[in-house]
Design a protein around this motif. Structure first.
Motif, PDB file in Angstrom:
ATOM      1  N   SER A  38      27.147  31.014 -10.223  1.00  0.00           N
ATOM      2  CA  SER A  38      27.894  31.360  -9.283  1.00  0.00           C
ATOM      3  C   SER A  38      26.869  31.107  -8.115  1.00  0.00           C
ATOM      4  O   SER A  38      25.639  30.855  -8.726  1.00  0.00           O
ATOM      5  N   ARG A  39      27.140  31.511  -6.847  1.00  0.00           N
ATOM      6  CA  ARG A  39      25.699  31.330  -5.822  1.00  0.00           C
ATOM      7  C   ARG A  39      26.033  32.459  -4.908  1.00  0.00           C
ATOM      8  O   ARG A  39      27.638  32.568  -4.597  1.00  0.00           O
ATOM      9  N   THR A  40      25.485  32.929  -4.015  1.00  0.00           N
ATOM     10  CA  THR A  40      25.582  34.031  -3.237  1.00  0.00           C
ATOM     11  C   THR A  40      24.511  33.822  -1.849  1.00  0.00           C
ATOM     12  O   THR A  40      23.577  33.232  -2.314  1.00  0.00           O
ATOM     13  N   GLU A  59      34.493  38.900 -18.902  1.00  0.00           N
ATOM     14  CA  GLU A  59      34.235  38.035 -19.343  1.00  0.00           C
ATOM     15  C   GLU A  59      35.338  37.518 -17.866  1.00  0.00           C
ATOM     16  O   GLU A  59      34.719  35.932 -17.872  1.00  0.00           O
ATOM     17  N   PHE A  60      36.933  38.224 -17.974  1.00  0.00           N
ATOM     18  CA  PHE A  60      37.428  37.835 -16.670  1.00  0.00           C
ATOM     19  C   PHE A  60      36.492  37.467 -15.638  1.00  0.00           C
ATOM     20  O   PHE A  60      36.597  36.163 -14.864  1.00  0.00           O
ATOM     21  N   ILE A  61      35.051  38.356 -15.097  1.00  0.00           N
ATOM     22  CA  ILE A  61      34.656  38.284 -14.079  1.00  0.00           C
ATOM     23  C   ILE A  61      33.819  36.317 -13.926  1.00  0.00           C
ATOM     24  O   ILE A  61      33.657  36.069 -12.991  1.00  0.00           O
ATOM     25  N   PHE A  89      34.882  33.790 -11.480  1.00  0.00           N
ATOM     26  CA  PHE A  89      33.078  33.101 -10.662  1.00  0.00           C
ATOM     27  C   PHE A  89      32.448  31.867 -11.260  1.00  0.00           C
ATOM     28  O   PHE A  89      32.083  31.094  -9.877  1.00  0.00           O
ATOM     29  N   ARG A  90      32.823  30.994 -12.292  1.00  0.00           N
ATOM     30  CA  ARG A  90      32.175  29.974 -12.931  1.00  0.00           C
ATOM     31  C   ARG A  90      33.434  28.883 -11.841  1.00  0.00           C
ATOM     32  O   ARG A  90      33.081  27.984 -11.037  1.00  0.00           O
ATOM     33  N   GLU A  91      35.065  29.606 -11.244  1.00  0.00           N
ATOM     34  CA  GLU A  91      35.700  28.637 -10.218  1.00  0.00           C
ATOM     35  C   GLU A  91      35.541  28.849  -8.988  1.00  0.00           C
ATOM     36  O   GLU A  91      35.623  28.532  -7.768  1.00  0.00           O
TER      37      GLU A  91
END
Length: 539
Positions: free
Chosen positions: A349-351, A514-516, A520-522
């Motif tokens: 992802s990005r910020t 893995e959950f995060i 974050f991918r979504e």
């Protein structure tokens, strides 16, 4: 004539005197050839790193908290003075090699303060081997074992010690099978420029409270003070200069310096401090060189007649506009990364902002994570332990960025707790921040979402937390609240014992990291959490 004769006689005596003196000196030198000469004005440079936490790659600084403990330390806050790229083992190698060339290898010792080879995705994949191979290339002399150096199990730590070209030691970590310090020797002697320099390493006394208890089965962790009192008298008979290589943290190092005489230098770790200028307590100097391979500490020992008479300290900040990467290390790192590079560099992802980790105060990154946990698991509140590793997220976020912040395979847990149990948990976090006895310091501020409260550390223990609210309502001791957390908290990490007393405990098989990653991918973009300020801490 008589006067002239007297002058000639005086002249002959004067020119004979130096010859007689030189003759006597030669005789004395010959007669004492086997007597050791005094060591006048010698200098030995001790290079030191600490709390690398697997951070072999460079990172971008921020003016707030580029690393987990730079911005909000209670004892010694520190911020980077400029924006830029810093650190990395290849850049550190350049600095180390330059100093060795300048000072002479025979006058240099390279030490590491522990928490070294885990807390990173490549570290996890190779179970610590990657960092050991890099450290071998730097030719370290000794490493003390920190609490995170058992993250891959005691068996794996033993395997890594055999891979290393340098000893790993800790005088206060006892192998229960043998009753001796782990890996045999409690201390190490180095010969430098005719001097015997003794290094006594001590690990973190509270290691059982900072990770998975299964990883340290078979070991006993005693206090550093106890080990020093046991081995220092023996070491004094063998060493001219004594260095304590400590993973006890600056607060405890100060106590050691106050209570024990005979230690020349304490090279610290665990608390991620830059101690600049060095602290001097009684006759003991304290130094420490931040974390994350951003700084190489150099403590030059000034020695006269085998006694320490002073020190010169220099902290080499590894800014990339000042240092270049060592080609050998750069090639090794590329070789180690190549089989895994797709996983490591996956763009998650990005910020558009900076999302950092704080340790002693409310943490933006942990707030993002607990917000997601609370929402996805439909709980009233979410908790994570306050941990002191990791660097800030900025711009593009890769998989290995997330593993720097969530490296351990803890699994998500849901449960129910009473208001009273939650209140006790918050009082425990206040105690962790400021215990009655600094020897008991462990962990940072518990991180949370969905709960408001205020901590005043100036108040007595047990009466420091006030204004607790959940769902904007004052907490009720007898009421039941739904909580999400992870398996480490359930096992009592950082003395948080109330979680295990909860009810309806559900241990999921979902690994938090893995959950995060999937969450974050979504998310197109990670935003700075709007609910920062739920917790306030007054020192």
């Amino acid at each position: 004539m008589k006067k002239m004769s007297q002058l000639k006689l005086s002249f002959l005596i004067l020119i004979s005197f130096p010859l007689l003196f030189n003759s006597c000196k030669t005789t004395n030198d010959t007669s004492t050839m086997n007597v050791e000469k005094p060591d006048l004005n010698k200098r030995v440079s001790v290079l030191h790193t600490n709390d690398i936490h697997g951070s072999y790659m460079p990172f971008q600084t921020t003016l707030d908290n580029a690393t987990a403990q730079t911005g909000d330390s209670i004892d010694n806050p520190m911020r980077f003075k400029k924006l830029g790229e810093i650190g990395g083992i290849a850049w550190m190698a350049t600095a180390v090699k330059s100093i060795r060339q300048q000072k002479g290898t025979e006058n240099v010792i390279l030490l590491d303060g522990g928490d070294t080879f885990s807390d990173d995705q490549l570290g996890n994949i190779t179970k610590g081997e990657a960092m050991i191979r890099m450290m071998n290339e730097l030719d370290y002399d000794l490493m003390v074992l920190g609490n995170h150096d058992f993250d891959y199990s005691l068996k794996r730590t033993r395997e890594l010690e055999k891979m290393a070209n340098f000893p790993m030691r800790a005088a206060n970590i006892i192998d229960q099978e043998t009753g001796n310090p782990i890996f045999r020797d409690p201390y190490k002697l180095f010969k430098r420029d005719g001097l015997n320099i003794g290094v006594l390493p001590v690990g973190y006394r509270n290691t059982p409270l900072t990770g998975n208890p299964k990883n340290i089965q078979g070991l006993k962790f005693t206090s550093g003070l106890e080990a020093i009192e046991k081995y220092l008298p023996e070491l004094k008979t063998k060493a001219d200069i004594i260095i304590l290589l400590s993973h006890e943290g600056m607060a405890v190092d100060k106590i050691i310096a106050e209570k024990i005489n005979g230690i020349d230098i304490i090279i610290g770790a665990h608390s991620h401090d830059v101690i600049e200028p060095p602290i001097k307590i009684n006759q003991t100097y304290l130094v420490q060189a931040l974390s994350d391979a951003a700084v190489l500490g150099e403590t030059e020992l000034l020695i006269t007649n085998k006694k320490l008479t002073g020190i010169n300290t220099q902290y080499h900040y590894l800014w990339h506009d000042k240092y270049t990467a060592d080609q050998n290390l750069e090639q090794l790192i590329q070789q180690l990364r190549e089989p895994h590079v797709v996983r490591l560099e996956e763009n998650i992802s990005r910020t558009d902002t900076v999302i950092g980790r704080q340790y002693k105060s409310e943490s933006p990154f942990d707030k993002v994570v607990t917000n997601i946990m609370k929402e996805e698991y439909n709980t009233d509140v979410a908790f994570l332990p306050g941990v002191g590793y990791g660097i800030s997220l900025k711009e593009d976020i890769t998989s290995e960025n997330i593993y720097k912040l969530l490296p351990h395979p803890a699994k998500i847990v849901t449960l129910q707790m009473t208001g009273s149990q939650i209140r006790k948990t918050l009082e425990q976090t206040a105690t962790n921040l400021k215990p009655e006895n600094k020897i008991e310091v462990v962990g940072g501020l518990i991180q949370s979402s969905g709960i408001h409260y205020h901590i005043d550390l100036s108040k007595p223990i047990g009466d420091r937390v006030s204004g607790i609210k959940i769902k904007n309502q004052p907490i009720v001791d007898s009421e039941i609240y739904n909580v999400s957390t992870h398996s480490g908290m359930l096992s009592g990490i950082h003395n948080y014992v109330e979680f295990a007393k909860g009810t309806n405990i559900h241990k999921t098989k979902v690994v938090l990291t893995e959950f995060i990653l999937e969450e974050f991918r979504e998310m197109t973009k990670i935003e700075y959490p709007e609910n920062m300020g739920e917790v306030t801490v007054v020192k």
